[in-house]
Write a protein that holds these residues in place. Structure first.
Motif, short mmCIF file in Angstrom:
data_model
loop_
_atom_site.label_atom_id
_atom_site.label_comp_id
_atom_site.label_asym_id
_atom_site.label_seq_id
_atom_site.Cartn_x
_atom_site.Cartn_y
_atom_site.Cartn_z
N GLY A 288 -2.77 1.45 0.95
CA GLY A 288 -2.68 1.96 -0.41
C GLY A 288 -1.32 2.55 -0.72
O GLY A 288 -0.79 2.36 -1.82
N VAL A 289 -0.74 3.25 0.26
CA VAL A 289 0.60 3.81 0.06
C VAL A 289 1.64 2.69 -0.07
O VAL A 289 2.51 2.72 -0.94
CB VAL A 289 0.96 4.75 1.23
CG1 VAL A 289 2.44 5.13 1.19
CG2 VAL A 289 0.10 6.00 1.18
N VAL A 290 1.53 1.69 0.79
CA VAL A 290 2.47 0.56 0.72
C VAL A 290 2.33 -0.16 -0.62
O VAL A 290 3.33 -0.47 -1.28
CB VAL A 290 2.21 -0.42 1.89
CG1 VAL A 290 3.08 -1.67 1.74
CG2 VAL A 290 2.50 0.26 3.22
N ALA A 291 1.09 -0.42 -1.04
CA ALA A 291 0.87 -1.12 -2.30
C ALA A 291 1.38 -0.30 -3.48
O ALA A 291 1.98 -0.85 -4.42
CB ALA A 291 -0.62 -1.41 -2.48
N SER A 292 1.17 1.02 -3.44
CA SER A 292 1.63 1.86 -4.55
C SER A 292 3.15 1.90 -4.63
O SER A 292 3.72 2.00 -5.72
CB SER A 292 1.08 3.28 -4.40
OG SER A 292 1.65 3.93 -3.27
N PHE A 293 3.82 1.79 -3.49
CA PHE A 293 5.29 1.79 -3.47
C PHE A 293 5.82 0.55 -4.17
O PHE A 293 6.72 0.63 -5.01
CB PHE A 293 5.79 1.84 -2.02
CG PHE A 293 7.28 1.69 -1.89
CD1 PHE A 293 8.13 2.74 -2.18
CD2 PHE A 293 7.83 0.49 -1.47
CE1 PHE A 293 9.51 2.60 -2.05
CE2 PHE A 293 9.20 0.33 -1.34
CZ PHE A 293 10.04 1.40 -1.63
N TYR A 294 5.27 -0.61 -3.85
CA TYR A 294 5.77 -1.85 -4.44
C TYR A 294 5.27 -2.06 -5.87
O TYR A 294 5.95 -2.67 -6.70
CB TYR A 294 5.37 -3.04 -3.57
CG TYR A 294 6.14 -3.11 -2.27
CD1 TYR A 294 7.50 -3.40 -2.26
CD2 TYR A 294 5.50 -2.86 -1.05
CE1 TYR A 294 8.21 -3.47 -1.08
CE2 TYR A 294 6.21 -2.92 0.14
CZ TYR A 294 7.57 -3.23 0.12
OH TYR A 294 8.28 -3.27 1.30
N ALA A 295 4.06 -1.56 -6.17
CA ALA A 295 3.50 -1.77 -7.50
C ALA A 295 3.88 -0.68 -8.49
O ALA A 295 3.66 -0.82 -9.69
CB ALA A 295 1.97 -1.86 -7.41
N GLY A 296 4.43 0.43 -7.97
CA GLY A 296 4.80 1.53 -8.85
C GLY A 296 3.60 2.26 -9.42
O GLY A 296 3.66 2.80 -10.53
N THR A 297 2.51 2.33 -8.66
CA THR A 297 1.28 2.99 -9.11
C THR A 297 1.07 4.28 -8.32
O THR A 297 1.63 4.45 -7.23
CB THR A 297 0.07 2.07 -8.90
OG1 THR A 297 0.01 1.65 -7.53
CG2 THR A 297 0.17 0.85 -9.80
N PRO A 298 0.26 5.21 -8.84
CA PRO A 298 -0.04 6.45 -8.09
C PRO A 298 -0.73 6.13 -6.77
O PRO A 298 -1.65 5.30 -6.73
CB PRO A 298 -0.96 7.22 -9.04
CG PRO A 298 -0.67 6.67 -10.39
CD PRO A 298 -0.34 5.22 -10.18
N SER A 299 -0.31 6.80 -5.72
CA SER A 299 -0.86 6.49 -4.40
C SER A 299 -2.34 6.82 -4.30
O SER A 299 -3.12 6.06 -3.71
CB SER A 299 -0.08 7.26 -3.32
OG SER A 299 -0.14 8.66 -3.56
N GLY A 300 -2.76 7.97 -4.86
CA GLY A 300 -4.15 8.36 -4.74
C GLY A 300 -5.11 7.37 -5.35
O GLY A 300 -6.07 6.93 -4.72
#
Length: 333
Positions: free
Chosen positions: A234-246
């Motif tokens: 989820g953290v990796v995906a949020s980094f690349y997608a620019g979305t909130p990690s939580g």
């Protein structure tokens, strides 16, 4: 992935996610057993008031949140132990009062209120500092150590509280310990998934694990695996997608749960179909029937049309050797 690991803040974020992915499901498994799935959500509300006190007074918000959450944990068990009919109302007042007090106190802060509020409510893992990481690591190790030491007694209380009390276990003390562990886990997780979403990371991996595991021990292992995978991915995906990690972590945990439920449902329907097909089997197996015989535990299976059939009360059951061995291993001794 290499460019992501080259960034200091992302390495810290991934370490924080790893710690939360292990700690949250380990505590959550006992909450699920006791049907207290939403208690972490309530403690998150109270922890927000502690965060607000820290922001307003210039104190470390992690520490003030920890004090508030632990205080709420002890109060929850005191109210539950009294067993009065208005206990649910008292808990609701405390939990919703906590989030209301947090919002009001943070609004009085001279710092950037919306940014602070959003970071703690929904997580802001990329802002995790080195100091925060050390505090989270210390708390996570404490949670893991206490959970490991108390796990037989926590399981006994979660499985049957009245029986545990009758055998002389300190049920009240163990309930308080579990509540405190929940409070600490909430604080450890608040910068990763946020105070409003932490309960999901305690519950969803365990809900998935109950579908996949064949015993309590295997379910715990599955829960930790799912928690770690969802947190880190989820953290990796949020980094690349620019979305909130939580939110990304929780949505991923939901997707894993839905996928596991779908696979289990399909397998169950297939197994039911095989069972019905075996029951309709007209051929009588026995000595000299011409079909290979395979020893299977305390009985014999007959291999017929690529399937292993075993006589059972006037019909034939479809048998799976691997599943049979797993069930024997999981059965109480």
């Amino acid at each position: 992935m290499t460019d992501l690991l080259a960034l200091d803040f992302m390495r810290q974020a991934l370490l924080a996610a790893l710690m939360v992915g292990v700690a949250a499901p380990l505590v959550g498994v006992f909450l699920v057993q006791r049907r207290l799935s939403l208690i972490g959500d309530g403690m998150g509300h109270v922890a927000l008031a502690g965060v607000a006190v820290g922001v307003l007074t210039g104190t470390a918000p992690v520490l003030t949140a920890l004090v508030a959450a632990i205080g709420a944990a002890v109060a929850v068990e005191v109210i539950r132990a009294r067993g009065r009919t208005n206990a649910d109302v008292a808990l609701a007042v405390m939990f919703y009062g906590g989030i209301a007090a947090g919002v009001v106190l943070i609004s009085r802060s001279s710092s950037s209120t919306p940014a602070n509020l959003t970071a703690y409510l929904f997580g802001a893992i990329l802002t995790t500092s080195t100091g925060d990481l050390w505090v989270f690591a210390t708390l996570a190790v404490l949670v893991l150590a206490v959970t490991f030491l108390l796990r037989p007694w926590l399981f006994a209380v979660a499985n049957d509280e009245e029986y545990a009390r009758a055998t002389g276990l300190p049920v009240t003390a163990l309930n308080v310990a579990l509540s405190v562990l929940t409070a600490v886990t909430v604080v450890v997780s608040m910068r990763v998934v946020g105070l409003l979403l932490i309960s999901a990371l305690m519950i969803l991996p365990n809900a998935t694990a109950q579908l996949l595991g064949r015993s309590f021990a295997s379910s715990v292992r599955w829960a930790v695996v799912v928690g770690v995978v969802c947190s880190v991915a989820g953290v990796v995906a949020s980094f690349y997608a620019g979305t909130p990690s939580g939110g990304t972590i929780v949505l991923l945990a939901i997707a894993v749960f839905v996928a596991a439920a779908t696979v289990v449902a399909i397998r169950s329907r297939y197994a039911a179909h095989r069972h019905r097909r075996a029951e309709r089997h007209d051929h009588e197996h026995g000595t000299g029937c011409g079909h290979p015989v395979v020893a299977h535990g305390d009985h014999l299976d007959y291999v017929h049309d690529g399937h292993r059939h075993a006589p059972h009360q006037g019909h034939y059951d479809e048998h799976d050797a691997a599943r049979h061995e797993a069930e024997k291993e999981a059965a109480p001794r």
